[in-house]
Design a protein around this motif. Structure first.
Motif, PDB file in Angstrom:
ATOM      1  N   LYS A   1       0.797  -1.240   0.000  1.00  0.00           N
ATOM      2  CA  LYS A   1       0.000   0.000   0.000  1.00  0.00           C
ATOM      3  C   LYS A   1       0.819   1.276   0.000  1.00  0.00           C
ATOM      4  O   LYS A   1       0.395   2.293  -0.548  1.00  0.00           O
ATOM      5  N   ASN A   2       2.004   1.264   0.624  1.00  0.00           N
ATOM      6  CA  ASN A   2       2.762   2.523   0.747  1.00  0.00           C
ATOM      7  C   ASN A   2       3.681   2.811  -0.438  1.00  0.00           C
ATOM      8  O   ASN A   2       4.302   3.878  -0.486  1.00  0.00           O
ATOM      9  N   HIS A   3       3.794   1.875  -1.368  1.00  0.00           N
ATOM     10  CA  HIS A   3       4.732   2.100  -2.483  1.00  0.00           C
ATOM     11  C   HIS A   3       4.166   3.124  -3.463  1.00  0.00           C
ATOM     12  O   HIS A   3       3.133   2.869  -4.104  1.00  0.00           O
ATOM     13  N   PRO A   4       4.867   4.252  -3.635  1.00  0.00           N
ATOM     14  CA  PRO A   4       4.372   5.215  -4.627  1.00  0.00           C
ATOM     15  C   PRO A   4       4.384   4.651  -6.041  1.00  0.00           C
ATOM     16  O   PRO A   4       3.601   5.069  -6.894  1.00  0.00           O
ATOM     17  N   CYS A   5       5.268   3.670  -6.302  1.00  0.00           N
ATOM     18  CA  CYS A   5       5.346   3.104  -7.658  1.00  0.00           C
ATOM     19  C   CYS A   5       4.070   2.361  -8.039  1.00  0.00           C
ATOM     20  O   CYS A   5       3.751   2.251  -9.217  1.00  0.00           O
ATOM     21  N   VAL A   6       3.329   1.836  -7.050  1.00  0.00           N
ATOM     22  CA  VAL A   6       2.118   1.068  -7.378  1.00  0.00           C
ATOM     23  C   VAL A   6       0.978   2.044  -7.654  1.00  0.00           C
ATOM     24  O   VAL A   6       0.629   2.857  -6.799  1.00  0.00           O
ATOM     25  N   VAL A   7       0.408   1.965  -8.872  1.00  0.00           N
ATOM     26  CA  VAL A   7      -0.643   2.916  -9.246  1.00  0.00           C
ATOM     27  C   VAL A   7      -1.991   2.246  -9.511  1.00  0.00           C
ATOM     28  O   VAL A   7      -3.001   2.924  -9.643  1.00  0.00           O
ATOM     29  N   MET A   8      -1.986   0.908  -9.633  1.00  0.00           N
ATOM     30  CA  MET A   8      -3.265   0.221  -9.913  1.00  0.00           C
ATOM     31  C   MET A   8      -3.120  -1.227  -9.458  1.00  0.00           C
ATOM     32  O   MET A   8      -2.020  -1.779  -9.461  1.00  0.00           O
TER      33      MET A   8
ATOM     34  N   PRO B   1      -5.889   2.088   1.389  1.00  0.00           N
ATOM     35  CA  PRO B   1      -6.015   3.416   1.998  1.00  0.00           C
ATOM     36  C   PRO B   1      -5.804   4.532   0.983  1.00  0.00           C
ATOM     37  O   PRO B   1      -6.308   5.638   1.173  1.00  0.00           O
ATOM     38  N   GLN B   2      -5.078   4.255  -0.107  1.00  0.00           N
ATOM     39  CA  GLN B   2      -4.835   5.278  -1.127  1.00  0.00           C
ATOM     40  C   GLN B   2      -5.905   5.287  -2.217  1.00  0.00           C
ATOM     41  O   GLN B   2      -5.819   6.077  -3.155  1.00  0.00           O
ATOM     42  N   GLY B   3      -6.867   4.367  -2.154  1.00  0.00           N
ATOM     43  CA  GLY B   3      -7.987   4.381  -3.100  1.00  0.00           C
ATOM     44  C   GLY B   3      -7.589   4.261  -4.565  1.00  0.00           C
ATOM     45  O   GLY B   3      -8.201   4.870  -5.442  1.00  0.00           O
ATOM     46  N   ARG B   4      -6.575   3.443  -4.840  1.00  0.00           N
ATOM     47  CA  ARG B   4      -6.128   3.298  -6.233  1.00  0.00           C
ATOM     48  C   ARG B   4      -7.153   2.528  -7.071  1.00  0.00           C
ATOM     49  O   ARG B   4      -7.940   1.753  -6.526  1.00  0.00           O
TER      50      ARG B   4
END
Ligand code: E9O
Length: 614
Positions: free
Chosen positions: A412-419, A454-457
């Protein structure tokens, strides 16, 4: 689940190395191999798939259980007044774990971490650790295996009496895994194993989200949420410092497990221009000499699907890249940091900006690298090979839900993950009740993704070449992801007809009105095969195939990305369609470019990450 780290409060002891190893039975393993030294073991390196590590035994053909063993030497000082946890970054596909003869527990699923609290079980001095691992895949596992000796891609002359008799004979005499997926079933301790030590009151989890951003260098608000574990830890003891890349503390908060923090002049995390902050979370504990500490990296960036665009930090992003595999000579699917660094360098060399973790979540080390290198990831579950029997299997649905929860909890915390990709190529275009059952199966999983991230991707299901008119699922996802093989598996060799057919389908997706990206398209290519008119399998054909298909993508502004199949050639089960594996790589398995790689490099270097079709 936080990745183990050594810091002022925590210690990680790596259990990587050469373990002892034996193959066991198809359905079981001897109990005496779990509580006493393994007799006549062979050496086996961890991390690493076992399949290609021994030449006297055919470990590629092994079916069922194996047992790994090693001793774990523990200094007494390490255990004093602390909590000890045994962590497996993954064990493929199912594992039973024993410490000093006592069973700690089991885990199902081969691509996500699991751990055991061993505080009361670990002795100072020597401990015996045994791990039994099962590599079987079947109709109730993810990835899905075929039963009854049905071959992948149906190339087994079903229905012919002699062939059916042979299949029955093989089931009884030479049982083997029949993956319903196109990558070799590499198994074992593919990833790191660690023992880690924390204080008894500890930080159990941290989530960081970006709540609002301005432009580069403008104020941004992030939210944090800390979960505490153990007894006696209180929210009042929590302190969070936001540290920038230069090591300077730029914002702080205290006395609560959750809250918002403003970063006054925030640097944004962008593809190709990554910037990482660290949330240094400390837990003061009056009763102990040191409290706990965890340093969680994160990026300030937002993701949003708006209309037919995919926005990163409010700007329309274009995906350039491929599906990949964790796959290499000798290591199999074993974590290999040299390979990860090499692959990331090739991603930059190719001018690509993204990849999909087809067809399972990768080892965490790769996400860390992509965070810092600004490479975008579509994170996929191991749900590959599904079809209609799975859609009414309640137990499988529960397992699939758990895998989604665990993947998002981990990444969840990885900025690289977008979807998030819920599944690859479930077969669901049969129409009628079968297609409806698929919709009933996947809709709650899409909603689960939205609920637990939590980031709602955004969420997607990557869809196989199918009768899209009967496919009820793909169109309900946030982004439509299409795997299409016009000019390869159909209209083979005829790129004019292939482009015509592709456009017939694209007219359909135009009506649907969602953002669409291609997550697979490609052509098997054996390096060194050439021809002036470039027929199938030649390097010329692959190059021409991408040039023609990409030109069609360029005509539609709602096609938001091209991720071809595949980054590199990779190992598969043997079969009449595979010559030493799947050869759709634009690189060979040893990472040398085929002709198409040069074409794509020129193309991708000229396509900006943002605003390509704006
Ligand atoms: C999934 C991927 O893991 N998609 C496959 C890729 C491939 O190269 C595989 O490696 O085969 C393509 C699915 C193609 C579906 C059409 C099948 C027609 C068979 C004759």
């Amino acid at each position: 689940m936080l990745y183990p780290q050594t810091n002022a409060a925590r210690t990680v002891v790596s259990l990587d190395g050469v373990w002892n190893f034996r193959t066991a039975g198809a359905t079981d393993y001897p109990t005496e191999w779990t509580d006493a030294p393994l007799p006549e073991p062979m050496p086996m390196a961890v991390p690493g798939s076992y399949n290609d590590q021994n030449d006297e035994t055919n470990l590629r053909a092994h079916y069922g259980w194996v047992v790994y063993q090693r001793t774990v030497e523990v200094p007494a000082a390490l255990l004093k007044n602390s909590r000890a946890v045994l962590r497996f970054d993954a064990a493929t596909h199912a594992a039973d774990v024993y410490l000093n003869g006592e069973k700690l527990g089991s885990h199902k699923g081969g691509f996500l971490p699991f751990e055991f609290d061993v505080t009361d079980k670990l002795k100072a001095g020597s401990n015996l650790l045994a791990v039994a691992i099962d590599n079987r895949v079947n109709q109730s596992t993810l990835p899905v295996g075929n039963e009854g000796n049905v071959a992948f891609f149906g190339s087994d002359n079903a229905g012919i009496p002699s062939v059916e008799a042979g299949k029955q004979w093989a089931l009884e005499h030479t049982p083997q895994n029949m993956p319903n997926f196109d990558f070799f079933n590499f198994a074992g301790l593919n990833r790191h194993v660690e023992l880690y030590i924390t204080p008894k009151s500890y930080i159990a989890d941290i989530a960081v989200i970006t709540k609002s951003i301005g432009g580069e260098g403008e104020p941004a608000v992030i939210g944090y949420d800390v979960t505490l574990g153990g007894e006696g830890a209180a929210p009042a003891d929590v302190h969070v410092s936001i540290v920038d890349a230069s090591g300077a503390t730029v914002a702080e908060a205290s006395g609560a497990t959750a809250g918002d923090i403003e970063i006054p002049a925030a640097h944004l995390w962008n593809p190709g221009a990554a910037y990482l902050y660290t949330a240094v979370v400390t837990l003061a504990d009056a009763g102990e000499e040191v409290g706990d500490e965890y340093r969680q990296t994160f990026g300030v960036r937002t993701i949003e699907v708006k209309g037919r665009q995919f926005l990163i930090n409010g700007k329309p992003f274009y995906f350039k890249g491929f599906g990949k595999h964790e796959d290499s000579f000798f290591h199999g699917r074993g974590t290999d940091q040299v390979l990860n660094v090499k692959d990331v360098s090739l991603i930059h060399w190719l001018g690509a900006n993204s990849f999909r973790t087809s067809h399972y979540p990768y080892a965490e080390n790769m996400y860390d690298l992509c965070d810092r290198e600004g490479i975008v990831i579509i994170d996929e579950t191991p749900a590959v090979g599904m079809s209609w029997p799975q859609y009414t299997d309640k137990a499988l649905f529960e397992h699939h839900s758990q895998v989604i929860r665990d993947m998002i909890a981990r990444d969840k915390n990885h900025p690289c993950v977008v979807m998030w990709s819920i599944a690859n190529e479930p077969w669901y275009d049969q129409g009628g009740e079968k297609s409806e059952n698929a919709l009933k199966y996947f809709t709650p999983l899409r909603d689960l993704v939205h609920e637990v991230d939590p980031q709602g991707r955004p969420a997607t299901v990557v869809c196989c070449q199918n009768d899209y008119t009967k496919d009820l699922v793909t169109r309900t996802m946030d982004v439509v992801c299409l795997n299409r093989y016009y000019g390869w598996y159909n209209l083979s060799g005829n790129l004019d007809a292939a482009c015509y057919a592709l456009n017939v389908e694209l007219d359909f997706w135009d009506e649907i009105g969602k953002p669409v990206m291609f997550t697979e398209y490609g052509a098997d290519t054996v390096e060194g095969i050439h021809g002036t008119h470039g027929e199938m399998f030649s390097e010329e054909y692959q190059r021409e195939y991408f040039a023609r298909v990409d030109a069609e993508f360029d005509k539609r502004d709602w096609i938001i990305g091209e991720q071809l199949w595949n980054f590199a050639d990779f190992s598969t089960i043997q079969g009449p369609m595979r010559v030493e594996g799947n050869r759709k790589g634009i690189l060979t398995r040893d990472r040398q470019p085929k002709m198409a790689a040069h074409f794509l490099r020129d193309r991708w270097k000229a396509i900006p990450d943002f605003g390509y079709k704006a």
